[in-house]
Scaffold this active site. Sequence first.
Site, short mmCIF file in Angstrom:
data_model
loop_
_atom_site.label_atom_id
_atom_site.label_comp_id
_atom_site.label_asym_id
_atom_site.label_seq_id
_atom_site.Cartn_x
_atom_site.Cartn_y
_atom_site.Cartn_z
N LYS A 1 0.98 -1.24 -0.02
CA LYS A 1 -0.03 0.00 0.05
C LYS A 1 0.88 1.40 0.00
O LYS A 1 0.71 2.26 -0.81
CB LYS A 1 -1.00 0.25 1.24
CG LYS A 1 -2.06 -1.25 1.07
CD LYS A 1 -2.68 -1.19 2.45
CE LYS A 1 -3.72 -2.35 2.25
NZ LYS A 1 -4.55 -2.69 3.51
N GLN B 1 -4.37 -1.16 9.51
CA GLN B 1 -4.51 -2.69 9.06
C GLN B 1 -5.26 -3.55 9.93
O GLN B 1 -4.69 -3.59 11.22
CB GLN B 1 -2.87 -2.94 8.72
CG GLN B 1 -2.88 -4.34 8.03
CD GLN B 1 -3.51 -4.50 6.57
OE1 GLN B 1 -3.37 -3.30 5.97
NE2 GLN B 1 -4.16 -5.45 6.37
N ASP C 1 -10.85 3.30 3.85
CA ASP C 1 -11.15 1.87 3.89
C ASP C 1 -12.71 1.80 3.87
O ASP C 1 -13.18 0.59 3.21
CB ASP C 1 -10.84 1.14 4.98
CG ASP C 1 -9.53 0.22 4.53
OD1 ASP C 1 -9.25 -0.26 3.62
OD2 ASP C 1 -9.02 -0.25 5.81
#
Length: 290
Positions: free
Chosen positions: A54, A98, A121
């Site tokens: 990422k 995460q 997200d």
Amino acid sequence: MTATIIDGKAHAAALRARVGTGVEAFVAATGRKPGLAVVLVGEDAASAVYVRNKGKATVAAGMASIEHRLSADVDQDTLLALVDRLNADPAIDGILVQLPLPTQIDERAVITRIDPDKDVDGFHPVNAGRLAIGIDGFVPCTPLGCVMLLKAVCGSLSGAEAVVIGRSNIVGKPMAQLLLRESCTVTTVHSRTRDVAVHVRAADIVVAAVGIPGFVRADWIKPGATVIDVGINRTVAGLVGDVDYAGAVEVSGAITPVPGGVGPMTIACLIRNTYVSACRREGVAIDPAI
Ligand code: NAP
């Protein structure tokens, strides 16, 4: 019939390139780069790889990547305090924590603490609600990538019979919402569904997000249907999806491979969401091609 193989890598590269162009215009307008903060807790090897990838993709698109690593035994208050700092930091447009988090931390409390307008997200309940009622927010990256692939392959999805296998908050549920937004007739099946095959056989579009290797059998698929395989399963034979690919490729009209299908789109959509967040926060017009 042999299916068209949907090249997720190529679609993702094209999206990342479009975002890169949008970022150049953003920097010219504002004098700063969009910033994505990624928080990694602990040493989980798979999570570390995801975070590294990422970060690389963020920098390659001309954005700033800010990584925060916390030890596996960090307490919840320390993590929430970091989220608060990132929420307040004007240079940060996107925040990603995460998952999974260690057991001493309540994942929902952390996700809910992120400013919904930096939640790239798309996991915050406010963004789930926005998606459900049709307000602009952030859509989770994996289902967003799936719908982009579907539109690239099929054009309009209006009126199509779509089946989503799986009802998780990060894939199945937002996927069903997105397909509904595209005017599909959507059926969601799950572990309590009496006969999954009956539903799949009627579908023009099949999205499999189950987590069971080869779960969707070729003889379930309607000839010519478009099949999106979200599954990522590590087996002795390597990485495989949720669909019997070798069989399905002979009967479907188009299909995503695993790897090289949905996976690359997920990171590209994260980059896209971060760009969109930066534009919204600075009042810069969002490139409609993105
Ligand atoms: P998850 O939270 O474990 O959800 C799996 C879903 O499958 C659940 O809704 C479950 O039903 C359903 N299911 C399980 N067994 C079933 C059965 N026998 N028949 C019908 N439905 C069944 O998984 P997830 O997070 O959504 O992920 C799904 C897969 O996608 C995994 O392989 C994951 O690794 C992969 N994934 C890939 C990406 C990517 O970037 N490509 C991103 C995220 C996830 P119940 O709700 O009834 O239990």
